[in-house]
Design an enzyme around this catalytic site. Sequence first.
Site, PDB file in Angstrom:
ATOM      1  N   GLU A 141     -16.380  -4.213  12.891  1.00  0.00           N
ATOM      2  CA  GLU A 141     -16.014  -2.898  12.359  1.00  0.00           C
ATOM      3  C   GLU A 141     -16.476  -2.851  10.902  1.00  0.00           C
ATOM      4  OE1 GLU A 141     -11.790  -2.230  11.898  1.00  0.00           O
ATOM      5  OE2 GLU A 141     -11.991  -0.117  12.395  1.00  0.00           O
TER       6      GLU A 141
ATOM      7  N   SER B  76      -5.887  -3.779  10.656  1.00  0.00           N
ATOM      8  CA  SER B  76      -7.081  -4.416  11.210  1.00  0.00           C
ATOM      9  C   SER B  76      -6.744  -5.301  12.416  1.00  0.00           C
ATOM     10  CB  SER B  76      -7.743  -5.256  10.118  1.00  0.00           C
ATOM     11  OG  SER B  76      -6.834  -6.235   9.685  1.00  0.00           O
TER      12      SER B  76
ATOM     13  N   GLU C  30      -0.699  -1.932  -0.013  1.00  0.00           N
ATOM     14  CA  GLU C  30      -0.597  -2.158  -1.466  1.00  0.00           C
ATOM     15  C   GLU C  30      -1.710  -1.436  -2.219  1.00  0.00           C
ATOM     16  OE1 GLU C  30      -1.250  -4.138   1.015  1.00  0.00           O
ATOM     17  OE2 GLU C  30      -2.079  -6.080   0.408  1.00  0.00           O
TER      18      GLU C  30
ATOM     19  N   LYS D 211       6.720  -0.717   4.721  1.00  0.00           N
ATOM     20  CA  LYS D 211       5.912  -1.540   3.795  1.00  0.00           C
ATOM     21  C   LYS D 211       4.510  -0.951   3.831  1.00  0.00           C
ATOM     22  CE  LYS D 211       3.131  -4.315   3.259  1.00  0.00           C
ATOM     23  NZ  LYS D 211       1.830  -3.989   2.568  1.00  0.00           N
TER      24      LYS D 211
ATOM     25  N   PHE E  88      -4.385   1.224   4.501  1.00  0.00           N
ATOM     26  CA  PHE E  88      -4.715   2.036   3.327  1.00  0.00           C
ATOM     27  C   PHE E  88      -5.294   3.397   3.682  1.00  0.00           C
ATOM     28  CE2 PHE E  88      -8.936   0.338   4.227  1.00  0.00           C
ATOM     29  CZ  PHE E  88      -9.756   1.411   3.913  1.00  0.00           C
TER      30      PHE E  88
ATOM     31  N   CYS F 207     -10.116   4.937  11.783  1.00  0.00           N
ATOM     32  CA  CYS F 207     -10.155   4.241  13.073  1.00  0.00           C
ATOM     33  C   CYS F 207     -10.719   5.168  14.142  1.00  0.00           C
ATOM     34  CB  CYS F 207      -8.775   3.758  13.462  1.00  0.00           C
ATOM     35  SG  CYS F 207      -7.681   5.105  13.808  1.00  0.00           S
TER      36      CYS F 207
END
Length: 501
Positions: free
Chosen positions: A384, A229, A179, A176, A152, A284
Amino acid sequence: MAFPRRVPLFIGGEWVQSASTVFTPVINPATQEVLSEVPHATPDEMARAVAAAATAFASWKEVPVPQRARLMLRYQHLLKEHHDELAEIISQELGKTFEDAKGDVWRGIEVVEHAANIATLMMGETVENVAGGIDTYSIIQPLGVCMGITPFNFPAMIPLWMFPMAIACGNTFILKPSERDPLTPTRLAELFVEAGAPPGVLQVVHGGASQVDYLLEHPDIRAGSFVGSVPVGKHIYRKGTENLKRMQCMTGANNHMVVMPDANRAQVVNNIIGSAFGAAGQRCMAIPNVVLVGDAANWIDDLVVAARKIQPGAWTDKSAAYGPLTNAAAKARVVGMIAQAKKDGATCLLDGSDCTVAGYPNGNWIGPTIFTDLRPDMPFYCEEVFGPVLCILKVATLDEAIALINRDFRGNGTSIFTASGAAARKYQHEIQVGQVGINVPIPVPLPFFSFTGWRGSFHGDLHAYGKQAVRFYTETKTITARWFDDSIPGAGGPNMSINLK
Ligand code: NAD
């Protein structure tokens, strides 16, 4: 800005409404307004997407390389023209400040620029006369249908790490996206079509785990790129390689900055504030851990004072340092982790869990948060957090700092601030992390390099974008050829050989 009520799928050059009965709302995280809803594509739709990509591959791979490069040039031009519009979509569906959202788009545009150089990137190698009158040369050919699964937090940059490079190499692609923010990738695909991408070259499908698993199991997909992740990346790498796909999985991080006592104090404070709290820490390349060496431990107060001065806010607020967290669950998780760190005995120097922003009572706000006196096993340090947080650690020597960082199983990025070339050189040499900043916070390498996270932050062999992406998305074919002289009328001449066994 008006968004579609339902995000369409993009299959075989057509925008289609999914027949799915499962939808996820796309929510503005500053207001909780539902902007759209995203379908979880049905198995039939997923099968159509793969079939369209497979069909298109047969003709796309034959399109001359300069034409593929020109598509990227046109695409780069359109992305620049729509830069602000794309940034606004990101700000609405993800909450990033407008400037930060523009950076997200720009870093993607740079990859498209790189993809426009595809002809030189795809050059092979030749050795003449590997034996008498015999030459060997290699050529690079595309793999086929490739796929990309994106997170995301960079809805423009990370899709653009993937499909432009794959498609420029002659592959077709199925994206893909996350979402949570599918509206930005939808606009990226529309602009790609406007740039001249033929039907079937790019598909965009939507959904979650089951749609990803469908792609990972499909025998017609040759390679997959994932960013997300750590646990999901491990699953995807295992499943993709079990299904004999070439995979690259860029996963989570827990980055550290080392501060030596000889560093420039003001620069250090500025850079830590930007790297820990910028983009709400949802990067990240964020730096949630700072390791103060020796007397640099005296700079803690400066950090707290500077952090108190910044506040999150809505994307329309130019003074906002960063936006809201991606969703209510992410906020609840960070609030829970702050409470747990206090229970675990860490010292809280600044607590952002009870943060409000005027005019936006429902936003997922977290203020800058700082902890110190952490033990390595405390979740606030070793997981994290992915929020606007900073852990301050103190050590006596550079060796201790290096050992501490090398103990972390991840190795995405790190940086050191120092006035000593020798300390920087030692750090660069000994640190087991794939991207190192020296007196700069963690740099995202420009696209002529590759994004080279290490160890638990990466699974695979070849990294994202740059020359490594060309190798990832292609296969090398080696040809050894001899042409007989007697096919040339009148050929023949001096012929010498030596025997050096
Ligand atoms: P995520 O792992 O939850 O989701 C990433 C993608 O995987 C999404 O498209 C999602 O739909 C899909 N997915 C989720 N669960 C799945 C499952 N069980 N099986 C198959 N697919 C699944 O990650 P996120 O929360 O969207 O993104 C944040 C994470 O991404 C952070 O850990 C961050 O560090 C990492 N990240 C890494 C890099 C990098 O380059 N190393 C860059 C950006 C973000």
